[in-house]
Design an enzyme around this catalytic site. Structure first.
Site, mmCIF file in Angstrom:
data_model
loop_
_atom_site.group_PDB
_atom_site.id
_atom_site.type_symbol
_atom_site.label_atom_id
_atom_site.label_comp_id
_atom_site.label_asym_id
_atom_site.label_seq_id
_atom_site.Cartn_x
_atom_site.Cartn_y
_atom_site.Cartn_z
ATOM 1 N N CYS A 2 -19.571 -70.169 -0.204
ATOM 2 C CA CYS A 2 -20.408 -69.904 -1.366
ATOM 3 C C CYS A 2 -21.260 -68.677 -1.089
ATOM 4 O O CYS A 2 -21.372 -68.216 0.034
ATOM 5 C CB CYS A 2 -21.296 -71.109 -1.671
ATOM 6 S SG CYS A 2 -20.372 -72.638 -1.930
ATOM 7 N N ARG A 27 -17.110 -64.781 -2.898
ATOM 8 C CA ARG A 27 -17.286 -65.904 -1.980
ATOM 9 C C ARG A 27 -17.155 -67.248 -2.684
ATOM 10 O O ARG A 27 -17.153 -68.294 -2.032
ATOM 11 C CB ARG A 27 -18.660 -65.805 -1.306
ATOM 12 C CG ARG A 27 -18.830 -64.595 -0.413
ATOM 13 C CD ARG A 27 -20.203 -64.604 0.213
ATOM 14 N NE ARG A 27 -20.354 -65.698 1.148
ATOM 15 C CZ ARG A 27 -20.197 -65.598 2.461
ATOM 16 N NH1 ARG A 27 -19.840 -64.448 2.998
ATOM 17 N NH2 ARG A 27 -20.377 -66.639 3.243
ATOM 18 N N TRP A 73 -18.205 -72.200 -4.505
ATOM 19 C CA TRP A 73 -16.811 -72.564 -4.290
ATOM 20 C C TRP A 73 -16.834 -74.054 -4.008
ATOM 21 O O TRP A 73 -17.328 -74.500 -2.979
ATOM 22 C CB TRP A 73 -16.232 -71.792 -3.113
ATOM 23 C CG TRP A 73 -14.766 -71.983 -2.913
ATOM 24 C CD1 TRP A 73 -13.744 -71.315 -3.539
ATOM 25 C CD2 TRP A 73 -14.134 -72.906 -2.005
ATOM 26 N NE1 TRP A 73 -12.528 -71.767 -3.088
ATOM 27 C CE2 TRP A 73 -12.728 -72.746 -2.147
ATOM 28 C CE3 TRP A 73 -14.608 -73.859 -1.103
ATOM 29 C CZ2 TRP A 73 -11.815 -73.483 -1.414
ATOM 30 C CZ3 TRP A 73 -13.695 -74.606 -0.372
ATOM 31 C CH2 TRP A 73 -12.323 -74.412 -0.529
ATOM 32 N N ASN A 99 -24.706 -73.193 1.487
ATOM 33 C CA ASN A 99 -23.322 -72.856 1.817
ATOM 34 C C ASN A 99 -22.950 -73.658 3.044
ATOM 35 O O ASN A 99 -23.631 -73.588 4.067
ATOM 36 C CB ASN A 99 -23.199 -71.355 2.084
ATOM 37 C CG ASN A 99 -21.812 -70.955 2.562
ATOM 38 O OD1 ASN A 99 -20.835 -71.621 2.256
ATOM 39 N ND2 ASN A 99 -21.731 -69.875 3.327
ATOM 40 N N GLY A 100 -21.878 -74.444 2.948
ATOM 41 C CA GLY A 100 -21.460 -75.262 4.076
ATOM 42 C C GLY A 100 -21.078 -76.655 3.629
ATOM 43 O O GLY A 100 -20.912 -76.921 2.440
ATOM 44 N N GLU A 483 2.883 -60.903 5.395
ATOM 45 C CA GLU A 483 1.699 -60.406 4.685
ATOM 46 C C GLU A 483 2.033 -60.091 3.232
ATOM 47 O O GLU A 483 1.237 -60.368 2.321
ATOM 48 C CB GLU A 483 1.157 -59.159 5.396
ATOM 49 C CG GLU A 483 0.056 -58.414 4.651
ATOM 50 C CD GLU A 483 -1.234 -59.201 4.484
ATOM 51 O OE1 GLU A 483 -2.124 -58.707 3.770
ATOM 52 O OE2 GLU A 483 -1.363 -60.310 5.046
ATOM 53 N N LYS A 487 0.287 -61.791 -0.060
ATOM 54 C CA LYS A 487 -0.355 -61.033 -1.141
ATOM 55 C C LYS A 487 0.168 -61.490 -2.506
ATOM 56 O O LYS A 487 -0.600 -61.683 -3.440
ATOM 57 C CB LYS A 487 -0.092 -59.538 -0.985
ATOM 58 C CG LYS A 487 -0.912 -58.848 0.058
ATOM 59 C CD LYS A 487 -2.378 -58.819 -0.345
ATOM 60 C CE LYS A 487 -3.259 -58.774 0.885
ATOM 61 N NZ LYS A 487 -3.328 -60.024 1.622
ATOM 62 N N GLU A 490 -1.033 -65.138 -3.427
ATOM 63 C CA GLU A 490 -2.452 -65.381 -3.618
ATOM 64 C C GLU A 490 -3.019 -64.704 -4.855
ATOM 65 O O GLU A 490 -3.988 -65.207 -5.432
ATOM 66 C CB GLU A 490 -3.260 -64.991 -2.371
ATOM 67 C CG GLU A 490 -3.340 -63.528 -2.038
ATOM 68 C CD GLU A 490 -4.110 -63.270 -0.749
ATOM 69 O OE1 GLU A 490 -4.971 -64.097 -0.376
ATOM 70 O OE2 GLU A 490 -3.852 -62.246 -0.101
ATOM 71 N N HIS A 506 20.013 -69.849 9.283
ATOM 72 C CA HIS A 506 19.618 -71.156 9.809
ATOM 73 C C HIS A 506 18.990 -72.041 8.730
ATOM 74 O O HIS A 506 18.284 -73.001 9.057
ATOM 75 C CB HIS A 506 18.655 -70.977 10.988
ATOM 76 C CG HIS A 506 19.268 -70.269 12.148
ATOM 77 N ND1 HIS A 506 20.092 -70.883 13.060
ATOM 78 C CD2 HIS A 506 19.206 -68.961 12.525
ATOM 79 C CE1 HIS A 506 20.501 -70.015 13.963
ATOM 80 N NE2 HIS A 506 19.980 -68.823 13.657
ATOM 81 N N LYS A 603 -13.405 -65.331 -0.498
ATOM 82 C CA LYS A 603 -13.166 -64.258 0.474
ATOM 83 C C LYS A 603 -13.452 -64.686 1.905
ATOM 84 O O LYS A 603 -12.634 -64.496 2.800
ATOM 85 C CB LYS A 603 -14.054 -63.063 0.106
ATOM 86 C CG LYS A 603 -13.889 -61.853 1.020
ATOM 87 C CD LYS A 603 -12.555 -61.192 0.828
ATOM 88 C CE LYS A 603 -12.439 -59.909 1.609
ATOM 89 N NZ LYS A 603 -11.116 -59.309 1.472
#
Length: 608
Positions: A2, A27, A73, A99-100, A483, A487, A490, A506, A603
């Site tokens: 947050c 955030r 968040w 935050n936490g 990567e 991208k 997300e 395989h 983020k």
């Protein structure tokens, strides 16, 4: 995850809080709120939604200071106005932003309910406001004492800011596992969970450590611990500017940050090129030449894009320094009781410098006697201070949730580290010169790729409307493919998976069909023929192929080719990753996604 912001001073707090929250929205962005001290008590506004919704809900007459704000968040409870911060006690005297995660929240909620407290939210944070109020009821004479007594009952991670209507000259903040920093102004003070909120107001910041609290007033600050013992903190200077944290004339922060990469790569290299000895000059490392020669292994730890950058870094270190190297997700490493070897150099990678899993991994390594350096973007961040030296990448504020410029700058930093270690060992001056020339060529080459943005936007139409996309690569191209898949998924929400080319037979080859496009990373290296064979296998099964390569591939192998400049093989992954950033960006735009703030993400991952 947050965002927290606070202000004490002569100005009205609301505009400052709202601007700061706007810069912290990456955030967390499912709800937001502010509390301001007025002559009539605390004035509070909370909404479910974005900071823009909160701004619209705050009336022009919303005057007063100090104030605290929060963008959320969600961890406990859905994103509703009731669950939005700030949270208050029953009397409306105490306001808290947090935050936490409070791990004993259920126990505290049960105790408070038994004591007659009426809880109005599903959150863990609300318990703190009631505990502070209870401390006052029990005889605490000041806000500092009340907050200390409240936190002595709390188990878990927190970064908090507390406002008291009866002490309207101050804010008390505390940190345990979640970042909190103070901003020092002229007869005014700020608090935030990230320096981005303070850009434009001050460059002088004070970072709190775990277990520390602080009182801020317009005249300054005092730091102390839970036992009320004073601690000594001096301000540090941040080098970010307000331009880096503003969107300018770009459609999104993400495309702005993609376009900034030529300049951010220049900054990552600036002052670190040693032409005389064909090596890298890394003043932040505290490792002597003798120590560097004694390391028998390098272990790199990071999460998400930082881990993929670490995989590329491990390959460069093995190639150039001839030291065994590997990368692992810090979130897994911290829980598997790892063997910490005395002759291993550990490297922690984090854009924010606050990633909780990476920080925990660093602490676990250090607890067992290991040596850890950091590769970090944010100067003065927790991981940067926890590590035994390291490398700042100097990418500046990265406001979009998806990593772009921090990824390429981190890989460039690994190039410098690998070169440094290599030249200490057996890498020749000629080979060192080759890598230096390649590093210095990167900014102009990335600029040339960025100029292909419109053409790549056309290619993005081939994947944007698909249900799934396969990414493949081999050796250095394999982390690039991972990567790239990250991208795409997300920011566009298109399902994407990445596999090493040799792994297709395989199992994953069963997925290939005309409906599943493959994005292939095909550098012009010693494995080119093997990669082309993989493309033949996919095309034989009528799978569409988009290739990122150093040359135009025949249509029998690739339906579309994005051609990029060629650098040295060790550094090519930096260039190969940029078209994949643009591909994901343009796919997300075509699908009308919220590019900078994708759903369910934030983020800086500061909670487990």
């Amino acid at each position: 995850m947050c965002g927290i912001v606070g202000y004490v001073g002569a100005q009205d707090a609301a505009p400052i809080l709202l601007e700061g929250l706007g810069r912290l929205e990456y955030r967390g962005y499912d709800s937001a709120g502010i509390a301001v001290a007025t002559r009539k008590g605390l004035a509070i506004r909370k909404v479910s939604g974005r900071v823009a919704d909160l701004t619209a809900a705050v009336p022009a007459r919303f005057k007063g200071a100090p104030g605290i704000g929060h963008t959320r968040w969600a961890t406990h409870g859905e994103p509703t106005p009731e669950n939005a911060h700030p949270h208050t006690d029953m009397a409306g005297r105490i306001a808290v932003v947090h935050n936490g995660i409070i791990e004993n929240a259920e126990e505290l909620r049960a105790k408070l309910t038994a004591d007659g407290v009426e809880l109005t939210s599903q959150t863990d944070t609300e318990t703190i406001a009631h505990l502070v109020a209870a401390a006052f009821a029990g005889g605490a004479e000041d806000l500092e004492t009340a907050v200390r007594q409240a936190l002595q009952q709390v188990v878990g991670a927190y970064g908090i800011a507390v406002l008291d209507a009866e002490h309207p000259d101050r804010i008390v903040v505390a940190r345990n596992g979640s970042p909190v920093l103070l901003g020092v102004g002229e007869r005014e003070m700020f608090v935030a969970s990230d320096v981005a909120a303070l850009v434009g107001y001050t460059r002088q910041v004070v970072y709190l450590d775990d277990g520390e609290l602080a009182t801020i007033t317009a005249g300054g600050y005092r730091t102390f611990d839970l036992a009320d013992r004073s601690t000594t903190k001096s301000p540090a200077t941040i080098d970010w500017d307000v331009v880096g944290a503003e969107i300018g004339d770009h459609a999104h922060f993400l495309v702005k940050e993609i376009r900034e990469q030529p300049r951010t790569l220049e900054r990552a290299l600036r002052g670190r090129i040693d032409e005389r000895f064909s090596t890298a000059r890394l003043g932040g490392l505290t490792i002597s030449i003798r120590e560097a020669r004694e390391f028998g292994r390098v272990k790199i730890l990071g999460c998400g894009s930082a881990c993929f950058a670490g995989e590329l870094g491990a390959q460069m270190i093995e190639d150039l320094a001839r030291v065994p190297a590997s990368a692992e997700a810090a979130s897994e490493f911290r829980y598997r009781n790892p063997v910490i070897e005395p002759n291993t150099l550990y490297v922690a990678v984090s854009q924010s410098g606050e990633t909780i899993d990476t920080l925990a991994a660093v602490q676990e390594v250090q607890r067992k006697g290991g040596r850890v350096i950091g590769i970090v973007n944010v100067v003065g961040s927790t991981i940067a201070r926890q590590c035994d030296g390291g490398i700042y990448i100097h990418a500046g504020p990265e406001m979009s949730v998806a990593a772009t410029k921090s990824f390429t700058s981190t890989v460039a930093a690994f190039g410098l580290l690998a070169l440094h270690l290599g030249r200490i060992r057996d890498l020749s001056p000629t080979e060192g010169r080759r890598i230096l020339d390649g590093l210095q060529a990167l900014p102009a080459q990335v600029e040339a790729i960025v100029e292909q943005s419109d053409a790549i936007a056309d290619v993005a139409k081939e994947i944007a409307y698909r249900d799934s996309v396969l990414f493949v690569g081999r050796r250095r191209g394999w982390p690039v493919a991972r990567e790239g898949a990250q991208k795409l998924k997300e920011i566009s929400y298109v399902h994407a998976e990445a596999y090493a080319c040799a792994e297709l037979k395989h199992g994953p080859l069963a997925l290939v069909s005309p409906e599943l496009p493959t994005v292939a990373v095909v550098p012009d290296d010693d494995l080119l023929e093997k990669n082309l064979s993989t493309l033949s296998e996919i095309k034989a099964r009528r799978g569409p192929v988009i290739a990122v390569a150093h040359r135009e591939l025949p249509v029998e192998l690739a339906d579309r080719t994005i051609v990029i400049p060629r650098n040295e093989p060790e550094l090519d992954p930096i260039l190969l990753s940029v078209p994949l950033q643009l591909l994901a960006y343009h796919a997300a735009v075509l699908l009308d996604r919220d590019v900078d703030k994708p759903r369910n993400l934030a983020k800086s991952v500061t909670v487990e």
